[in-house]
Design a protein around this motif. Structure first.
Motif, PDB file in Angstrom:
ATOM      1  N   ASP A 201      41.866  44.153  32.506  1.00 51.27           N
ATOM      2  CA  ASP A 201      42.837  45.144  32.955  1.00 51.27           C
ATOM      3  C   ASP A 201      42.104  46.098  33.527  1.00 51.27           C
ATOM      4  OD1 ASP A 201      45.156  46.032  34.338  1.00 51.27           O
ATOM      5  OD2 ASP A 201      46.029  46.582  32.324  1.00 51.27           O
ATOM      6  N   PRO A 202      41.084  46.163  34.405  1.00 51.44           N
ATOM      7  CA  PRO A 202      40.376  46.955  34.841  1.00 51.44           C
ATOM      8  C   PRO A 202      40.531  48.487  35.132  1.00 51.44           C
ATOM      9  CG  PRO A 202      40.068  45.587  36.472  1.00 51.44           C
ATOM     10  CD  PRO A 202      40.838  45.040  35.448  1.00 51.44           C
ATOM     11  N   CYS A 203      41.830  48.730  35.733  1.00 52.57           N
ATOM     12  CA  CYS A 203      42.505  49.578  36.472  1.00 52.57           C
ATOM     13  C   CYS A 203      43.556  50.306  35.571  1.00 52.57           C
ATOM     14  CB  CYS A 203      42.716  49.649  37.745  1.00 52.57           C
ATOM     15  SG  CYS A 203      41.200  49.746  38.730  1.00 52.57           S
ATOM     16  N   GLY A 204      44.268  49.176  34.558  1.00 54.46           N
ATOM     17  CA  GLY A 204      45.306  49.622  33.854  1.00 54.46           C
ATOM     18  C   GLY A 204      46.613  49.301  34.601  1.00 54.46           C
ATOM     19  N   ARG A 205      47.500  48.740  34.207  1.00 52.63           N
ATOM     20  CA  ARG A 205      48.870  48.514  34.952  1.00 52.63           C
ATOM     21  C   ARG A 205      49.569  49.630  35.038  1.00 52.63           C
ATOM     22  NH1 ARG A 205      47.140  45.062  38.051  1.00 52.63           N
ATOM     23  NH2 ARG A 205      45.264  45.870  37.257  1.00 52.63           N
ATOM     24  N   ALA A 206      49.218  50.758  34.312  1.00 49.13           N
ATOM     25  CA  ALA A 206      50.037  51.821  34.345  1.00 49.13           C
ATOM     26  C   ALA A 206      49.699  52.780  35.669  1.00 49.13           C
ATOM     27  CB  ALA A 206      49.840  52.762  33.243  1.00 49.13           C
TER      28      ALA A 206
END
Length: 313
Positions: free
Chosen positions: A295-300
């Motif tokens: 999840d390289p960029c973060g789902r947040a």
């Protein structure tokens, strides 16, 4: 059946890498005469010249260039087999060459490299950051991280995750130029371009509508970070990944637009040479990166205005 002259192939690979008989001889610990004879022996067996030789320069021939890649693969697989046998009963140790895009490498990969080295003190990592596509085999990389569409090749590829990208502009630009009504309206705006993206920008919108536009504007750069000052100065609109513009969106300095227009997600891929034989240190780093970059960029990260264009670095 005649066995291949593996020694000659290995020596040929060394000469091709150094573009010098003397340089190859010094590196592999053989005499220049032995190196020269091995290359001549291979040329005679193949029935063609592998190098153009002059008093000042040594260069691969048209036939020699693809054969040099084959020779490098042979050497790499032989080394991997030897190292795998040695590594089986020991902790990972030795050097790993890793390539990654510049901006993503600084923000995401470098911290992971530090963590990995803390866990594996016997390993050394040669980290190469560049938005240019490296020749993984020719330049001797063990692992390369690449963002965007992949060309067909013999490399082994693994998709780790998706990169969230935003179409952004400064509030001052939008106040002066107006908010685009849809993706097609971007064609009438000043668009800042990432040089490694070629061709049109493509969007999918409400009801499955598709739009393709040719970007035009006052700035093109081979680094996504280099576009940010122009964006902040109100000079145009650009699609950039969240790992570059996320902080500016959070601060309000940049505004994500057109959230209803989204193309296919851009993938983060891990590439390795074609051989399945890899030293334990390389396998350990692959497993570590795969676990930490799924999840390289973060789902947040804010998703408003997502646009995924290939090869952001």
């Amino acid at each position: 059946m005649r066995l291949p002259d593996l020694e000659a192939w290995a020596i040929f690979a060394a000469v091709a890498d150094h573009q010098s008989f003397s340089g190859a001889a010094d590196t592999i610990g053989l005499s220049k005469a032995t190196v020269s004879k091995a290359v001549s022996r291979l040329e005679q067996h193949l029935g063609q010249s592998l190098f153009h030789r002059t008093s000042r320069r040594l260069a691969l021939t048209e036939a020699g260039r693809p054969l040099a890649d084959h020779a490098r693969r042979m050497v790499a697989e032989a080394r991997a087999a030897e190292e795998a046998a040695r590594d089986a009963a020991s902790a990972p140790q030795g050097s790993v060459r890793l390539a990654a895009p510049m901006s993503f490498g600084v923000t995401h990969v470098a911290p992971l490299v530090a963590e990995f080295l803390t866990r594996h003190p016997g390993v050394a990592i040669d980290l190469h950051l560049s938005d240019a596509r490296v020749d993984i085999i020719g330049e001797g990389f063990d692992i390369a991280l690449r963002i965007g569409d992949l060309a067909d090749s013999s490399l082994r590829a693994r998709r780790l995750g998706d990169i969230v990208t935003h179409i952004v502009a400064a509030p001052a630009y939008l106040a002066a130029a107006g908010m685009p009504a849809d993706a097609a309206a971007l064609a009438g705006h000043r668009l800042l371009r990432y040089a490694n993206i070629t061709g049109n920008w493509r969007f999918r919108g409400p009801g499955g509508a598709e739009v393709s536009i040719r970007p035009d504007g006052p700035l093109m750069a081979n680094s996504g970070d280099a576009l940010v000052p122009a964006l902040l100065a109100g000079l145009g609109i650009a699609p950039l990944p969240g790992f570059i513009v996320g902080p500016h969106i959070a601060s309000g300095a940049l505004v994500p637009i057109l959230p209803e227009w989204t193309p296919a997600a851009v993938g983060l891929h891990l590439l390795t040479p074609p051989s399945p034989l890899r030293p334990q240190r390389v396998e350990a780093l692959i497993a570590f990166l795969a676990a930490r970059l799924h999840d390289p960029c973060g789902r947040a990260v804010l998703r408003a205005g997502d646009l995924s264009s290939p090869d952001h670095g």
